[in-house]
Design an enzyme around this catalytic site. Structure first.
Site, PDB file in Angstrom:
ATOM      1  N   TRP A   1       3.215  26.364  35.169  1.00 21.27           N
ATOM      2  CA  TRP A   1       3.021  25.157  36.215  1.00 21.27           C
ATOM      3  C   TRP A   1       4.064  23.989  35.745  1.00 21.27           C
ATOM      4  CZ3 TRP A   1      -0.018  20.652  34.657  1.00 21.27           C
ATOM      5  CH2 TRP A   1      -0.583  19.992  35.700  1.00 21.27           C
TER       6      TRP A   1
ATOM      7  N   TYR B   1       2.759  27.308  42.594  1.00 22.80           N
ATOM      8  CA  TYR B   1       3.791  26.739  41.838  1.00 22.80           C
ATOM      9  C   TYR B   1       5.168  26.808  42.216  1.00 22.80           C
ATOM     10  CZ  TYR B   1       0.088  26.777  38.403  1.00 22.80           C
ATOM     11  OH  TYR B   1      -1.166  26.670  37.650  1.00 22.80           O
TER      12      TYR B   1
END
Length: 336
Positions: free
Chosen positions: A21, A54
């Site tokens: 992330w 993401y």
């Protein structure tokens, strides 16, 4: 590297999970991202966490490429569904059956695998009946495309409802992925007790509080160049809640605690979340391979009771404990 069971299932995950992330496809160039994944493998990390949202699917593709050629049976690949992806159309987000099934196919393709070890509902979806979502997960499990099902940032009541439906549909809800660190303990009062009762483990994100618990940010000081606090692609916004002088000053007082234990500040932070038995794994992120190796050094480290007490005393009232903060994490309406 040590491994722990995920919930009451037979699946084991590494105590440290490598997550991408805010790094792969965004903050970190692809070559550096691949180097970090390989450093994780070298450190004995077998569990890798990502999400289709993401970098709008790019992070999954980067991770898939970085893991290419590895023995698939030796890895646990985790991803998530919920957030808006692609052109962010009216069915490109949420936990509807349509989106869950289509998102799974996309994740499998980008990750270069025929199955996802743990597929997670990235948030609770108030716009879709829970029965519809759980039936979609059940069908993915039966098809062999998903091994186990988890959630992220669900409240205790949401966990109980999801767990009951999973049992009725014949599969296991084995994990929850919440934020958890020395500074952010909102799961302790309600989510952790409910999870113990249900046989659900925590796979926690941000154990180092976005890097704040490394001690690299000082009260009144300028954030180091290239750090999360200077990232204009989202990182600076996420870390802002911890960038108060009162918090940063308390964190600096943790240095003697880490030193006495022979740990780096990052290792102290990761080892601290792992002292909670309901935590199966702590997710680390990195922009450089040396960060991976440092964080992975927390695996298997035990923090004695007196050191845990010192940490609580040092941090005092800057710790966030309000369980209502978990409820805030899921949007009440679907974002499009």
């Amino acid at each position: 590297m040590e491994h722990r069971h995920l919930g009451r299932s037979g699946l084991k995950v590494s105590e440290i999970t490598y997550g991408n992330w805010l790094t792969h496809g965004s903050q970190v160039e692809n070559d550096a991202a691949v180097a970090c994944v390989h450093a994780a493998l070298d450190a004995g990390i077998s569990t890798f966490d990502t999400a289709d949202v993401y970098a709008n699917t790019v992070a999954e593709s980067v991770l898939g490429s970085a893991l290419k050629g590895q023995r698939r049976e030796s890895l646990e690949i985790l991803t998530k569904v919920f957030g808006p992806i692609g052109p962010k159309g009216h069915n490109d987000t949420g936990l509807s059956r349509k989106h869950v099934l289509e998102a799974c196919e996309g994740s499998l393709r980008r990750l270069g695998t025929d199955h996802i070890d743990l597929y997670q509902a990235h948030r609770y979806d108030y716009a879709t009946p829970l029965e519809e979502t759980m039936q979609a997960f059940a069908d993915l499990v039966r098809s062999g495309k998903v091994g186990y099902v988890g959630v992220s940032e669900w409240t205790a009541d949401q966990l109980r409802a999801g767990h009951a439906l999973a049992q009725q549909l014949g599969f296991q809800l084995v994990s929850n992925q919440p934020q958890y660190s020395m500074l952010w303990r909102v799961i302790e009062a309600e989510v952790v007790p409910a999870s113990r009762e249900l046989g659900v483990s925590q796979v926690v994100w941000s154990p180092i509080a976005q890097g704040v618990l490394t001690g690299k940010y000082t009260p009144g000081g300028k954030p180091p160049e290239g750090s999360r606090a200077t990232d204009t692609k989202g990182g600076a916004d996420m870390i802002q809640r911890f960038m108060r002088d009162d918090v940063l000053a308390r964190v600096q007082r943790l240095r003697p605690v880490a030193s006495d234990l022979g740990l780096s500040m990052a290792q102290l932070a990761v080892a601290w979340v792992l002292h909670e038995e309901n935590v199966a794994s702590a997710i680390i992120g990195a922009s450089r391979p040396e960060q991976v190796h440092d964080n992975a050094g927390a695996a298997g480290k035990k923090i004695p009771a007196d050191a845990l007490a010192r940490i609580d005393e040092v941090l005092g009232d800057v710790v966030e404990r309000d369980p209502a903060r978990t409820l805030e994490s899921s949007p009440k309406q679907r974002e499009v």
